[in-house]
Design a protein around this motif. Structure first.
Motif: not given
Ligand SMILES: [Zn+2]
Length: 701
Positions: A8, A10, A539, A543, A600, A663
């Motif tokens: 995962f 950003l 963030h 996840h 996300e 995203h």
């Molecule tokens: Zn992410």
């Protein structure tokens, strides 16, 4: 496999220092395109430029933060930073990545010119760069580098020989999607074991949906794709008529494979991708393909277990093996050999690859300059050799310690939040906190650098260098099968401007490249840094607990540790976020596919709140924080948070991303998040009824 199924990030993978390494191509541009915005002349940099992590000129203070916070924080940036003509999107992250590339350019330029006193690793990266820059030799060679492979393909006498030929291509580091992908990964059921993986592949368009959607734009894209395939095959030496026939064959075979490929939303469900079987069982899915021969040729003759992520895909391969002729299969493979190598061949291939994949599909006017593509290549293929040079020059021990401390405070905030949740029961909470405390925090660069001494690199053979480095990577990957997992390994190179969480390793990873100003700014106070880098850390942590990550336990095993009631309540919580983001328009009539982006979106929402709580804790013992530039500390936290996401995107790119990127666009990663946060509304004095105040605000963590 290079691309793990469950990592995962950003940002979309392309926004790394290796920017656009997937489907792009460039040659040196003779001059600026007419009508293109004037671009600053790019030079190799000896130091990275500095922009503070809260940049007042990037704001638009005429905008009302309670009406459109994104415009308020990023309006100035968007106005001053038009999309360069060689890019599909332009963002704060992309700009940092671009500056990192210029800095790496300086390093490689020096190393390519100094043939004496180089370490073996410096020789490899310097000479790779030199071979890539010397286009006269590359152009003179034309299709010669792929002729041996095409001749071997042409000489195949029956479909029974495909296994041997394909194994050689895969082992040689050829285009990873050549019919299917093959590599190693952790066993979903037992994260301590590395096993072989066979995954779907074989498509030339970015995703299976391109083949299946029925709207007019998708039909046009397929038509243009067939024309592109025909042009490339003609360049490779086929007659026009033959190339057109073959392009139609390619389209029909790829469509059959696309129909049997899972959608990206389905691929978010690890159970749909977990089918552990013996080689004999795989053989039953595809009896016309000699798997014993294939496995022997890739050095895995004795392998006991494989995860076949999509059995239906391999059944579709079988159907195609039975129904399509030997000649049609050769046409299909020929296209994929040419397509996979296009960026490493002469100018006509590079130009045609650009014309379809970048210009038509993504709206980019101009090819990237050659140096940029060559730096990206070195980062992609010899990344830890180049990464050592980057780290030595840019990354201090203090930044490492400070960001680790920040991470610890955010973890502490998350533990508090989990324990305080009203919707989660005590059993699940206990397990969640165990998982949280098991997450390994990896910051900056690997403890042990990869050893490239087996890779042969010369200053004169670009294609050979690419093949040698790719082949090294494939063998390194396959050698892991049957061995214990190396927990110190990184999935991104140190200069990369991105971050990720890996649920099977249960680790978060922040490369040195993402801990540079304006993302992490050692010269400025905590408020914007916690807003920006702190939210990124939060963030990645969340996840581990999103719709996919939550299905893995603290040890990284695919194992349900939730009570059924809590799992149901969690689904209701994320449905709130899905409903919210599913209402936002991306481009034209296309809305966010929030079943794809919810992991996300939830990470953005939770990460920002956790960073805010941690920032409060970090500054608890300080004297009253003072306003700066007329902005209160709370406001500065949220502006720092929002300014990571400032960007401009071409409509074509928005369209591609709407189908392939998990995203949401930057604007909604800011406005969608702050409109759910009372802490934000309080900081700016927003009133109910205003756009940045949602009536039914979502909260998960
Ligand atoms: Zn992410």
């Amino acid at each position: 496999m290079k691309n793990r199924l469950f990592i995962f990030t950003l940002l979309f993978g392309s926004v790394a220092a290796t920017a656009q390494n997937s489907s792009s191509a460039t040659v040196a541009q003779s001059g600026p395109a007419i009508g293109a915005p004037a671009k600053a002349v790019e030079r190799p940099l000896q130091a990275l430029p500095y922009v503070p992590s809260l940049d007042v000129p990037s704001m638009d203070r005429n905008a009302d933060p309670c009406v459109d916070f994104y415009q308020y924080t990023c309006g100035g940036w968007m106005k001053r930073n038009p999309i360069p003509s060689d890019q599909a999107r332009w963002s704060v992250y992309q700009k940092v990545a671009d500056e990192n590339l210029q800095f790496l350019w300086g390093i490689l330029d020096d190393l390519s010119k100094v043939p004496t006193s180089r370490t073996p690793a410096q020789q490899k990266i310097g000479d790779y760069f030199a071979s890539c820059m010397y286009t006269a030799t590359i152009d003179k060679r034309g299709t010669e580098p792929i002729q041996p492979v095409l001749q071997q393909l042409a000489a195949l006498k029956s479909k029974a020989e495909f296994a041997r030929w394909l194994a050689a291509q895969h082992a040689d580091g050829a285009h990873a999607g050549l019919l299917f992908g093959f590599g190693s990964d952790q066993d979903y059921g037992d994260a301590t074991q590395v096993i072989a993986f066979a995954v779907s592949g074989g498509l030339g368009l970015p995703d299976r949906d391109y083949y299946l959607k029925t709207d007019a734009k998708s039909a046009e894209q397929r038509q243009k794709y067939v024309e592109h395939v025909a042009k490339m095959l003609a360049l490779s030496g086929e007659s026009e008529a033959q190339a057109q026939r073959d392009a139609a064959t390619v389209m029909s075979m790829e469509t059959a494979l696309a129909k049997a490929t899972l959608s990206l939303v389905d691929k978010r469900d690890p159970y749909k991708l977990y089918h552990k079987m013996t080689p004999a069982e795989l053989g039953q899915l595809t009896p016309s393909f000699d798997w014993n021969e294939y496995l022997k040729r890739v050095g895995l003759g004795g392998v006991q277990a494989l995860n076949v992520t999509e059995p239906a895909f391999f059944q579709a391969v079988e159907a195609q093996l039975q129904s399509e002729s030997l000649d049609d299969w050769k046409s299909y493979f020929r296209w994929h050999v040419v397509n996979g190598a296009a960026q490493y061949l002469s100018k006509p291939f590079v130009d045609e690859d650009f014309a379809f994949n970048r210009k038509y599909l993504r709206g980019i006017a101009e090819q990237r300059p050659r140096w940029k593509r060559c730096v990206g290549d070195v980062d992609n293929l010899l990344g830890e050799a180049l990464g050592q040079e980057f780290v030595r020059r840019t990354f201090s021990e203090k930044t490492k310690q400070d960001t680790l401390h920040m991470t610890e405070l955010i973890e502490k905030a998350m533990a508090q939040e989990i324990n305080g949740l009203d919707w989660m029961g005590p059993e699940t909470k206990k397990q969640a906190v165990i998982k949280l405390h098991s997450i390994r925090n990896k910051v900056g660069y690997p403890d042990k650098w990869r050893d490239y001494s087996a890779v042969q690199i010369t200053a004169t053979d670009f294609f050979g260098n690419y093949r040698n480095a790719s082949s090294f990577e494939v063998h390194r990957d396959l050698k892991k099968i049957g061995k214990p997992v190396d927990k110190n390994e990184w999935g991104m190179t140190p200069p990369t401007v991105n971050a990720y969480y890996n649920p099977q390793m249960n680790d978060i990873n922040f490369p040195a490249g993402v801990l540079q100003p304006p993302l992490y700014d050692p010269k400025i106070d905590d408020a914007p840094n916690y807003g920006n880098t702190g939210s990124t850390i939060g963030h990645e942590l969340t996840h581990g607990f999103d719709d996919m990550g939550r299905q893995f336990d603290a040890a990284g095993n695919l194992k349900d540790w939730w009570t059924p009631e809590d799992a149901k309540k969690f689904e209701e919580k994320i449905n709130c976020v899905r409903d919210q983001f599913g209402g936002y328009v991306v481009v034209d009539d296309i809305k966010i596919n929030s079943r794809l982006t919810s992991g996300e979106d939830v990470a953005d929402l939770g990460g920002t709140l956790l960073a805010y709580i941690a920032w409060r804790e970090a500054t608890r013992d300080l004297a009253q924080l003072q306003p700066v530039d007329g902005l209160t500390p709370e406001q500065r936290f949220f502006i720092g948070f929002a300014q990571w996401a400032c960007e401009n995107i071409r409509p074509e790119e928005l369209r591609v991303n709407a189908m392939t990127d998990p995203h949401s666009p930057g604007k909604y990663r800011i406005n969608g998040i702050v409109s759910d946060l009372p802490e934000f509304q309080q900081a700016f004095g927003c009133k109910s009824g205003q756009p940045m105040v949602r009536t039914n605000a979502c909260k998960v963590w």
